[in-house]
Motif scaffolding. Structure first.
Motif, PDB file in Angstrom:
ATOM      1  N   SER A  28      -6.075   5.004  -1.717  1.00  0.00           N
ATOM      2  CA  SER A  28      -5.361   3.859  -2.294  1.00  0.00           C
ATOM      3  C   SER A  28      -4.706   4.249  -3.619  1.00  0.00           C
TER       4      SER A  28
ATOM      5  N   GLU B 283      -1.521   5.901  -2.864  1.00  0.00           N
ATOM      6  CA  GLU B 283      -0.573   4.943  -2.296  1.00  0.00           C
ATOM      7  C   GLU B 283       0.007   3.993  -3.342  1.00  0.00           C
ATOM      8  N   ALA B 284      -0.767   3.767  -4.413  1.00  0.00           N
ATOM      9  CA  ALA B 284      -0.316   2.804  -5.424  1.00  0.00           C
ATOM     10  C   ALA B 284       0.854   3.367  -6.238  1.00  0.00           C
TER      11      ALA B 284
ATOM     12  N   TYR C  89      -1.059  11.425   3.140  1.00  0.00           N
ATOM     13  CA  TYR C  89       0.077  11.371   4.080  1.00  0.00           C
ATOM     14  C   TYR C  89       0.070  12.591   5.005  1.00  0.00           C
TER      15      TYR C  89
ATOM     16  N   LEU D 110      -5.856  -0.136   0.752  1.00  0.00           N
ATOM     17  CA  LEU D 110      -4.719  -0.757   0.079  1.00  0.00           C
ATOM     18  C   LEU D 110      -3.616  -0.977   1.109  1.00  0.00           C
TER      19      LEU D 110
ATOM     20  N   TYR E  91       1.018  -3.286  -2.661  1.00  0.00           N
ATOM     21  CA  TYR E  91       0.901  -3.231  -4.116  1.00  0.00           C
ATOM     22  C   TYR E  91       2.222  -3.673  -4.723  1.00  0.00           C
TER      23      TYR E  91
ATOM     24  N   ARG F  26       4.973  -4.408  -2.432  1.00  0.00           N
ATOM     25  CA  ARG F  26       5.409  -3.320  -1.556  1.00  0.00           C
ATOM     26  C   ARG F  26       4.309  -2.989  -0.553  1.00  0.00           C
TER      27      ARG F  26
ATOM     28  N   VAL G 246       2.042  -0.836   1.762  1.00  0.00           N
ATOM     29  CA  VAL G 246       1.747   0.606   1.757  1.00  0.00           C
ATOM     30  C   VAL G 246       0.822   0.934   2.916  1.00  0.00           C
TER      31      VAL G 246
END
Lengths: 453, 453
Positions: A203, A206-207, A233, B330, B333, B336, B338
């Motif tokens: 996370s 991703e943030a 990813y 998540l 955020y 957006r 994700v």
């Protein structure tokens, strides 16, 4: 060790209360000895580890039936409070002999023996089993991870999937006792003075807009050595981003990357090659994601270039053996040895001792036997007259004892796959007593009803 | 439901602290949504049960980082306390949408979604997973026992082998939610107003000269219906002794015998015949000893004359599936959506809702979609601005919801052996968003480093 289990005396099975009350009403308050042991090892276990004893001693120290407890008991039994008056103010003033935390124990060996007036010794049964059973199971699982890692550090990431927070705290402590290098559990690390360890979650990556931005921000917050999670990813793009950030910020010293999914062995080989090509040979590789001693064993055996193993869920819940076949059995009452005969669950009578020889070659004998030559007794008197009479075990002591005992085990018992358990033998006096008591029971209890057989 | 988990904010994985601190330092406090779900069902599970949500809401209500907590965090991070100042006084003021306790849930369906400023939503992750994971696993196991018993009462004897007392309390509550008829756990029975149940241990019988004396004394203490444990020495002699005492004291009404070892099916047949011959047809048979849904299913299928099933260890620890593959991911955020792409662990982006049709035919969609015809949304808003905005779930409500949902499942999902899980489908808007986000990530994050692929 702090006392994380704050359970009171009502945290018990109802039948303990019924029986204790009956004993009091029948004036059966002579000393009774109960023996707590594991009948058989779970599959894939060559040994167990004594654990939970200190939790039991903490509980016994504070054990006292108050008026509120009696009210709870009365409601459970659907009886007037007055009927339960004999239980009021009952506390524990007996003796506890136990194998100290961290020692190797084998199937059938008493982990703990309680000698106390019968109602007291009975009423504490549920708590004793609750703590000894799961702590012993988890401790053995942790030791197997350390063995599988063959010297590489193992860390505990189990808190998120243990059966509650109490279990998570204990898993962290037990993992440290087993030789883990750290835990992610902040509260346990603080209380037990263990290294707290952790990296970042997917996370976090991703943030941010991309991995490089995320790693750069993380390094800003984290002045010490950093570990970047590289598989959000695509693992190789993650490793590349980590390498660029480590170079750009000059943060390679003490740094690591973490792999958390996919074929960890193959990915570790590719990540190692990429890091080496990027002139980052000092950057370590941490692996996590569903690991247990079997997976660690396979990775280590295959020569995976993994420097640190983070184990979690499967270890914290001892997933392949989440319980042990433990028992808390009456072995003597009022000076008379007793036993249970029912099918496949025979228990040996009398107060016992375990005599340990080299290589964990153990003899289970009677408490009043002389130790056979070359052996030392395992059970120590830890509580007398309801008061601790031995210093509280420190984690360092337990860890040292554990390491010495495990090193002393035959290699076959330490094997990760198909371990061969060490089997304790039974002393001649214990065997003779078992036979005597069996004959007495058959004569006194069973013979008169032979016509039903 | 009382709050048995008293864990504080330091009962967390270290990385939550590191990440929350980083977000605060980077001023990344925009709203984030995390989704908690179970990726795949364990083997031999056709469904899961939402559980643990109320424990999470209790935790969030009291969540506040105090100065002592900051000191603990600072020690864990080996940083000066001053560096952690942004964490001080952090509390939870976000929103929680969740599937209410007791409802059937399927793989991939969000059990709970948290929307809060990113540092808050991150810092609570470990506790959310800790509670949801094991409670969901144990609840499903309990439901399977009730299904296996096909209407016969099932009771909970698990406290002695759960992973600590907190887990034992929760197992008792979850078993009641699943439809159990009682629990041996006195504290849980009192707190949750459940029938407390229990009989006697083998030690009780052994403490007396013989079984008849023991049963007689037990009946004296226990004015209500009595259950005699008959297999301490030999089951048939035990049944005979029980029959004599029940007749002698005229205590047959409501009475039972308990079988705890050996071939329970065969012994029950013989015990039933003996009791009937002794003109005690009203005396029931309770079976215990290592039972789980598989054993109960086999006994019931074989027509064993067992009236009550007492299950313990294997159910309280969900022995064949002591954890679920849960995640707290998540999904959005700062507006957006994700997602994570790494191998075999792809997560779908965006705030979600589950739309339930008849027969638990579910569609996982986006939170702002209109419910498809004939469906109702499963997730409800239970907390807003950090304050509960729905009444606390009562056990009776949860139990009713659970029974209705389980009855609505296809029979194949309810099967004890080789159940066929119901699979949720994905709505077109969610599928489209997933594809969009995947393409965006591949373009933005992965493409620049294509040379590493």
């Amino acid at each position: 060790m702090p006392d994380v289990t704050t359970a009171g005396v009502t945290t018990t099975d109802l039948y303990e209360v019924t029986m204790a009350l009956s004993y009091l009403q029948e004036r059966m308050e002579q000393p009774a000895t109960f023996s707590c042991f594991v009948r058989e090892l779970p599959p894939d276990r060559g040994f167990l580890i004594a654990a939970g004893v200190d939790s039991v001693l903490d509980f016994l120290t504070r054990f006292r039936v108050g008026l509120e407890d009696v009210e709870v008991f009365a409601e459970a039994l659907r009886q007037p409070v007055g009927e339960l008056a004999p239980l009021l103010d009952l506390s524990f003033d007996g003796e506890v002999r136990a194998v100290p935390e961290g020692r190797v124990v084998l199937a059938g060996e008493p982990l703990l023996e309680v000698t106390a007036p019968l109602p007291q010794a009975q009423l504490i049964e549920t708590f004793v089993l609750n703590q000894i059973s799961h702590q012993t199971a988890v401790a053995a699982k942790c030791v197997r991870c350390v063995l599988a890692a063959r010297g590489r550090p193992v860390v505990d990431f189990s808190l998120r999937r243990t059966h509650g927070t109490e279990a998570g705290f204990q898993a962290a402590r037990l993992s440290a006792m087993a030789g883990f290098a750290g835990t992610s559990n902040v509260a346990a690390a603080y209380a037990e003075r263990l290294p707290a360890v952790g990296t970042m979650a997917h996370s976090y990556v991703e943030a941010f807009e991309d991995e490089e931005t995320a790693f750069t921000a993380f390094a800003r917050t984290h002045p010490g050595p950093v570990t970047f999670l590289v598989d959000t990813y695509d693992t190789e793009s993650g490793v590349a981003a980590a390498a660029r950030v480590l170079h750009a910020l000059d943060r390679a010293e003490g740094a690591a990357i973490r792999l958390d999914s996919g074929d960890l062995g193959a990915l570790a080989v590719r990540a190692r090659a990429m890091l080496d090509r990027a002139e980052l040979p000092q950057v370590q590789i941490v692996a996590s994601g569903g690991l247990d001693e079997f997976a660690v064993h396979d990775l280590v055996s295959a020569g995976a270039p993994i420097d640190v193993y983070a184990v979690g869920t499967r270890v914290g819940v001892s997933a392949d053996a989440p319980f042990v076949d433990s028992a808390y059995k009456l072995v003597a009452y009022d000076g008379r040895p007793v036993m249970k005969l029912s099918s496949s669950k025979v228990t040996a009578p009398g107060c016992k001792q375990v005599f340990r020889g080299r290589g964990c070659r153990d003899v289970i004998g009677l408490a009043d036997e002389l130790p056979p030559a070359g052996t030392v007794p395992l059970l120590e008197t830890l509580m007398r007259d309801g008061v601790r009479c031995a210093p509280r075990t420190t984690l360092a002591d337990a860890r040292q004892r554990l390491a010495a005992d495990v090193a002393d085990l035959p290699a076959a018992a330490r094997a990760i796959r198909s371990p061969v358990p060490v089997e304790a033998s039974v002393s001649a006096p214990l065997a003779a007593l078992t036979e005597d008591v069996r004959r007495r029971i058959e004569r006194a209890v069973l013979a008169p009803y032979g016509h039903y057989a």
